[in-house]
Design an enzyme around this catalytic site. Structure first.
Site, short mmCIF file in Angstrom:
data_model
loop_
_atom_site.label_atom_id
_atom_site.label_comp_id
_atom_site.label_asym_id
_atom_site.label_seq_id
_atom_site.Cartn_x
_atom_site.Cartn_y
_atom_site.Cartn_z
N ASN A 70 -10.41 0.08 -0.82
CA ASN A 70 -8.90 0.06 -0.53
C ASN A 70 -8.43 -0.57 -1.98
O ASN A 70 -8.70 -2.00 -2.30
CB ASN A 70 -8.72 -0.96 0.51
CG ASN A 70 -7.05 -1.01 1.02
OD1 ASN A 70 -6.27 -0.57 -0.07
ND2 ASN A 70 -6.65 -1.40 1.93
N HIS B 245 -3.16 6.96 2.63
CA HIS B 245 -3.72 5.81 2.04
C HIS B 245 -5.20 5.42 2.45
O HIS B 245 -5.55 5.60 3.85
CB HIS B 245 -2.68 4.67 2.44
CG HIS B 245 -3.37 3.39 1.93
ND1 HIS B 245 -3.86 2.95 0.85
CD2 HIS B 245 -3.64 2.06 2.72
CE1 HIS B 245 -4.08 1.54 0.71
NE2 HIS B 245 -4.16 1.14 1.95
N CYS C 216 0.60 -1.12 0.08
CA CYS C 216 -0.05 0.03 0.10
C CYS C 216 0.83 1.31 0.22
O CYS C 216 0.16 2.33 -0.19
CB CYS C 216 -0.99 -0.24 0.98
SG CYS C 216 -1.87 -1.53 1.23
#
Ligand code: ACO
Length: 343
Positions: free
Chosen positions: A292, A262, A136
């Site tokens: 996500n 993020h 990520c």
């Protein structure tokens, strides 16, 4: 002692201030995004899993996610994001000399996505292409690498593209993860100029002792995680790294126009923002739309922020991410700063 020469027209008594030597710094000059056409709502998921729109929105902030359909590939999506980023920057594919694609879910184990993307958008064969996996945190790590390549003079125009198909590694029968992920791609154009801010100092971190808290096994190929452990570390590390990157840039929260972290869970972002003292109106939330998408969440959020008028040229952005590894990264970027071309 030597006598001082008298001032003449040729040697003025007061020397003019030396001209500031242009410093080539890297900045972001364009952004583009591409999402799969298939949109999946929380209610769609609740039809086959023991979950509800109410639980997902309250615990994560997610409302929809985009999924690749059937055998749709990621490379064409990544290429489209790159084309849009180049158009936004007013650049042509033949100017690109380096492409970094961040992904944990490439179409094939090898070759990676970057060479295919170069071919699809029509880059010269001299272009450097490589995939980068920092989970990520991948987009921020790649942005830092791109800035280094531009500032050292090894590259002039770099495409940093994040392209992810989390559906490929999601256990669709596990409600604790199945609701969290989506697919998508977004890219930025990094180039050099005599910039004051550009892509500032990044602060990175790695803690391999946390590898088992978030991973995809080579055999099972499904994402497994200790949700609450990841949650706690994401907040703590993103707060520390963001504060450190602000300090390294000589900035405070007041100097930041937008905080783009993020997008794994709206509560993680809001808790981190609150600990930093970042006001709500400066916090970008895109997890509601895309869920996500691992390394793609930050550039997807940047593209949306620009489209919705929340990112004007010259805006100062704080970026932060944590992902599998654990690997984390944070930095400050001046958005589309006016550049004076360096020799
Ligand atoms: N619907 C309904 N109930 C659910 C669901 C669901 N989708 N998922 C879990 N639950 C239940 C659990 O079973 C549990 O029930 P119990 O109390 O009866 O045991 C209850 O909800 C609470 O579960 P928690 O895990 O405590 O819920 P929490 O508030 O921690 O939220 C979440 C879970 C959303 C996963 C959160 O921990 C989180 O966001 N963690 C970080 C995730 C993350 O950032 N991952 C990194 C991403 S990986 C990558 O980016 C590639």
């Amino acid at each position: 002692m030597a006598a001082t020469a008298p001032a003449t027209a040729a040697t003025p008594a007061v020397a003019p201030a030396p001209r500031r030597r242009p410093t080539r710094r890297a900045g972001i000059f364009g952004v583009g995004a591409a999402l799969p056409g298939k949109v999946v709502t929380n209610d769609d998921l609740a039809q086959r899993l023991d979950t509800s729109d109410e639980w997902i929105v309250r615990r994560t902030g997610i409302r929809t996610r985009h999924w690749l359909d059937g055998d749709e590939q990621l490379a064409p999506l990544a290429a489209e994001a790159c084309r849009r980023a180049l158009a936004d920057a007013g650049r042509e594919p033949d100017e690109v000399d380096r492409i970094i694609v961040t992904t944990i879910t490439p179409d094939r184990l090898t070759p990676g996505l970057a060479p295919t993307v170069a071919g699809l958008i029509g880059c010269p064969t001299s272009v450097v292409t490589a995939d980068l996996n920092a989970a990520c945190a991948g987009f921020l790590v790649a942005l830092d690498e791109a800035a280094g390549a531009v500032e050292s003079g090894r590259s002039d125009v770099v495409l940093v593209c994040a392209a992810e198909a989390l559906t490929r590694i999601t256990d669709r029968d596990d409600r604790s993860t199945a609701v969290l992920f989506g697919d998508g791609a977004a890219a930025v154009v990094v180039a050099g100029g005599d910039l004051e801010g550009g892509i500032g100092r990044f602060v990175h971190g790695t803690d391999p002792s946390m590898a088992d808290a978030l991973y995809v096994g080579i055999e099972e190929r499904l994402l497994r995680m200790e949700g609450q452990t990841v949650y706690r570390h994401a907040v703590a590390r993103m707060v520390e790294a963001t504060a450190a990157s602000l300090a390294a840039s000589g900035l405070t929260i007041d100097d930041i126009d937008l905080f783009v972290a993020h997008q794994a869970n709206a509560r993680i972002i809001q808790t981190a923002a609150a600990e930093l003292g970042m006001p709500d109106e400066k916090v970008m939330i895109d997890v509601d739309r895309c869920a996500n998408t691992s390394s793609a969440t930050i550039p997807l959020a940047l593209e949306r922020a620009q489209r919705e008028g929340r990112l004007a040229p010259g805006a100062t952005i704080a970026l932060a991410a944590l992902g599998a590894g654990f690997v984390w990264s944070a930095g400050v970027v001046r958005w589309k700063e006016r550049a004076h071309v360096c020799a």
